[in-house]
Design a protein around this motif. Structure first.
Motif, mmCIF file in Angstrom:
data_model
loop_
_atom_site.group_PDB
_atom_site.id
_atom_site.type_symbol
_atom_site.label_atom_id
_atom_site.label_comp_id
_atom_site.label_asym_id
_atom_site.label_seq_id
_atom_site.Cartn_x
_atom_site.Cartn_y
_atom_site.Cartn_z
ATOM 1 N N ILE A 205 43.729 -100.656 67.427
ATOM 2 C CA ILE A 205 43.188 -101.702 67.578
ATOM 3 C C ILE A 205 42.085 -101.536 68.763
ATOM 4 O O ILE A 205 42.491 -100.847 69.646
ATOM 5 C CB ILE A 205 43.926 -103.048 67.983
ATOM 6 C CG1 ILE A 205 43.116 -104.359 67.958
ATOM 7 C CG2 ILE A 205 44.847 -102.823 69.067
ATOM 8 C CD1 ILE A 205 44.091 -105.708 67.898
ATOM 9 N N THR A 206 40.853 -102.115 68.512
ATOM 10 C CA THR A 206 39.903 -101.825 69.616
ATOM 11 C C THR A 206 38.981 -103.009 69.827
ATOM 12 O O THR A 206 38.586 -103.773 68.902
ATOM 13 C CB THR A 206 38.779 -100.522 69.103
ATOM 14 O OG1 THR A 206 39.645 -99.465 68.893
ATOM 15 C CG2 THR A 206 37.628 -100.619 70.150
ATOM 16 N N SER B 204 41.115 -100.239 73.948
ATOM 17 C CA SER B 204 41.602 -100.020 72.704
ATOM 18 C C SER B 204 42.848 -99.543 72.957
ATOM 19 O O SER B 204 43.196 -99.039 74.181
ATOM 20 C CB SER B 204 40.856 -98.534 72.078
ATOM 21 O OG SER B 204 40.815 -97.398 72.898
ATOM 22 N N LEU C 136 42.142 -110.833 70.424
ATOM 23 C CA LEU C 136 42.651 -109.842 69.556
ATOM 24 C C LEU C 136 43.626 -110.287 68.448
ATOM 25 O O LEU C 136 43.347 -109.638 67.195
ATOM 26 C CB LEU C 136 43.653 -108.782 70.321
ATOM 27 C CG LEU C 136 43.002 -108.016 71.504
ATOM 28 C CD1 LEU C 136 44.023 -107.127 72.328
ATOM 29 C CD2 LEU C 136 41.936 -106.868 70.931
ATOM 30 N N SER C 137 44.291 -111.164 68.536
ATOM 31 C CA SER C 137 45.207 -111.451 67.384
ATOM 32 C C SER C 137 44.441 -112.400 66.515
ATOM 33 O O SER C 137 44.920 -112.928 65.465
ATOM 34 C CB SER C 137 46.537 -112.438 68.111
ATOM 35 O OG SER C 137 46.096 -113.712 68.492
ATOM 36 N N ILE D 156 35.754 -106.777 67.192
ATOM 37 C CA ILE D 156 37.129 -106.291 67.360
ATOM 38 C C ILE D 156 37.466 -105.419 65.803
ATOM 39 O O ILE D 156 37.072 -106.077 64.813
ATOM 40 C CB ILE D 156 37.992 -107.520 67.055
ATOM 41 C CG1 ILE D 156 37.863 -108.369 68.199
ATOM 42 C CG2 ILE D 156 39.704 -106.900 66.978
ATOM 43 C CD1 ILE D 156 38.265 -107.956 69.577
ATOM 44 N N THR D 157 37.974 -104.424 65.940
ATOM 45 C CA THR D 157 38.499 -103.743 64.836
ATOM 46 C C THR D 157 39.783 -103.299 64.787
ATOM 47 O O THR D 157 40.545 -102.960 65.984
ATOM 48 C CB THR D 157 37.775 -102.123 64.799
ATOM 49 O OG1 THR D 157 37.974 -101.388 66.007
ATOM 50 C CG2 THR D 157 36.352 -102.432 64.782
ATOM 51 N N LEU D 158 40.648 -103.475 63.831
ATOM 52 C CA LEU D 158 42.022 -103.239 63.336
ATOM 53 C C LEU D 158 42.091 -102.111 62.517
ATOM 54 O O LEU D 158 41.790 -102.234 61.372
ATOM 55 C CB LEU D 158 42.448 -104.464 63.149
ATOM 56 C CG LEU D 158 44.182 -104.562 62.619
ATOM 57 C CD1 LEU D 158 44.833 -104.124 63.769
ATOM 58 C CD2 LEU D 158 44.513 -105.932 62.284
ATOM 59 N N GLN D 159 42.724 -100.858 62.780
ATOM 60 C CA GLN D 159 43.104 -99.612 61.777
ATOM 61 C C GLN D 159 41.592 -99.482 61.149
ATOM 62 O O GLN D 159 41.676 -99.180 60.079
ATOM 63 C CB GLN D 159 44.245 -100.079 61.019
ATOM 64 C CG GLN D 159 45.356 -100.452 61.420
ATOM 65 C CD GLN D 159 46.613 -100.266 60.587
ATOM 66 O OE1 GLN D 159 46.823 -99.096 60.434
ATOM 67 N NE2 GLN D 159 47.308 -101.314 60.084
ATOM 68 N N ARG E 29 44.514 -110.748 59.767
ATOM 69 C CA ARG E 29 45.096 -109.560 60.796
ATOM 70 C C ARG E 29 46.626 -109.429 60.698
ATOM 71 O O ARG E 29 47.095 -108.188 60.662
ATOM 72 C CB ARG E 29 44.680 -110.153 62.112
ATOM 73 C CG ARG E 29 43.176 -110.250 62.434
ATOM 74 C CD ARG E 29 42.785 -110.450 63.782
ATOM 75 N NE ARG E 29 41.779 -110.983 63.829
ATOM 76 C CZ ARG E 29 40.676 -111.315 64.936
ATOM 77 N NH1 ARG E 29 41.105 -110.356 66.038
ATOM 78 N NH2 ARG E 29 39.513 -111.678 64.765
ATOM 79 N N LEU F 276 49.298 -106.538 62.023
ATOM 80 C CA LEU F 276 49.386 -107.119 63.396
ATOM 81 C C LEU F 276 50.017 -108.128 63.597
ATOM 82 O O LEU F 276 50.427 -108.875 62.918
ATOM 83 C CB LEU F 276 47.941 -107.519 64.085
ATOM 84 C CG LEU F 276 47.625 -107.884 65.337
ATOM 85 C CD1 LEU F 276 46.364 -107.716 65.962
ATOM 86 C CD2 LEU F 276 48.202 -109.524 65.874
ATOM 87 N N VAL G 249 50.651 -102.839 64.860
ATOM 88 C CA VAL G 249 49.937 -103.250 66.469
ATOM 89 C C VAL G 249 51.029 -104.358 66.643
ATOM 90 O O VAL G 249 51.004 -105.261 66.086
ATOM 91 C CB VAL G 249 48.663 -103.591 66.268
ATOM 92 C CG1 VAL G 249 48.137 -104.073 67.650
ATOM 93 C CG2 VAL G 249 47.759 -102.442 65.819
#
Length: 244
Positions: A2-3, A23, A47-48, A58-61, A73, A78, A163
């Protein structure tokens, strides 16, 4: 895994977060610290997916999720805990976990998604993971505060997340329960989960974190190994009057 890239959040005329980039990788624990009002919980909410940033990405995987909902998410791997209790006090520990397992069934990443998957075996496995074997029949309201926090962790782990975001998991926990919770969180990180944790117990953060990020007035003041952060003059000044 996660970034956050240049994330900002403004409410009316107040800039709560500004240009925060962080990240967390697989099998890494990032401790997020800072004085009260620094923007730590706001950052976790962004983030969530609970809160949408006014700027940044925001990037997730490796997939952009800036505008994705919290539910989306969660389905992407997540999970999170909250500062305040999210338990159903009138249900048993096992029933609380069973509900979390059933909710996780919508996730393609969940190993419990098959019909009838919220079995006693799955529930007991999660309770054992958080050091609560044999407690399935105990009402949530009868648990100690430390066990309530463990139960919340079990529920957060029901989807086998990639995450995990933890917002003050030790809040209100007695000193004798802190080490047990820290051990559980360490095992989760060691299993390959990317963990970001906001926490005020500094000895826990310094003992667990691979890196520590320091937020101050909504900005990222510093980030690095725990030993570097405790020696950083800017961090010490931000925590003036607080023990590091």
């Amino acid at each position: 895994m996660i970034t956050a890239e240049a994330v900002g959040w403004r409410v009316g005329g107040a800039q709560i977060l500004e240009d925060v980039s962080l990240s967390v990788g697989a099998g890494e624990l990032l401790g997020i610290i800072g004085p009260n009002g620094a923007g730590k919980s706001s950052f976790v909410n962004i983030l969530s997916g609970v809160t949408r940033p006014t700027s940044g990405r925001i990037t997730l995987q490796d997939k952009e999720v800036t505008r994705a909902s919290a539910t989306r998410r969660a389905r992407m791997g997540l999970s999170r805990s909250f500062q305040t209790s999210a338990l159903f006090d009138g249900l048993t520990a096992g029933e609380n976990v069973r509900l979390a397992v059933q909710a996780a069934g919508a996730s393609a990443l969940s190993p419990f998604r098959a019909p009838g998957s919220a079995s006693s075996g799955a529930v007991e496995s999660l309770l054992a993971r958080v050091r609560m074997p044999g407690r399935a029949g105990t009402l949530a309201r009868d648990l100690s505060h430390g066990d309530r926090r463990k139960l919340e962790l079990a529920m957060a782990l029901a989807s086998e997340p990639a995450v995990l975001l933890l917002d003050e998991p030790m809040a209100g926990v007695s000193a004798e329960d802190v080490d047990g919770l820290a051990e559980i969180i360490s095992e989760v990180r060691d299993s390959g989960v990317a963990v970001a944790m906001v926490e005020h117990h500094m000895h826990v953060v310094l003992g667990l974190a691979d890196r520590v990020a320091v937020l101050h007035h909504g900005q990222l003041l510093a980030v690095g190994p725990p030993s570097e952060m405790t020696a950083d003059d800017r961090v010490q000044q931000a925590y003036l009057g607080e023990a590091l």
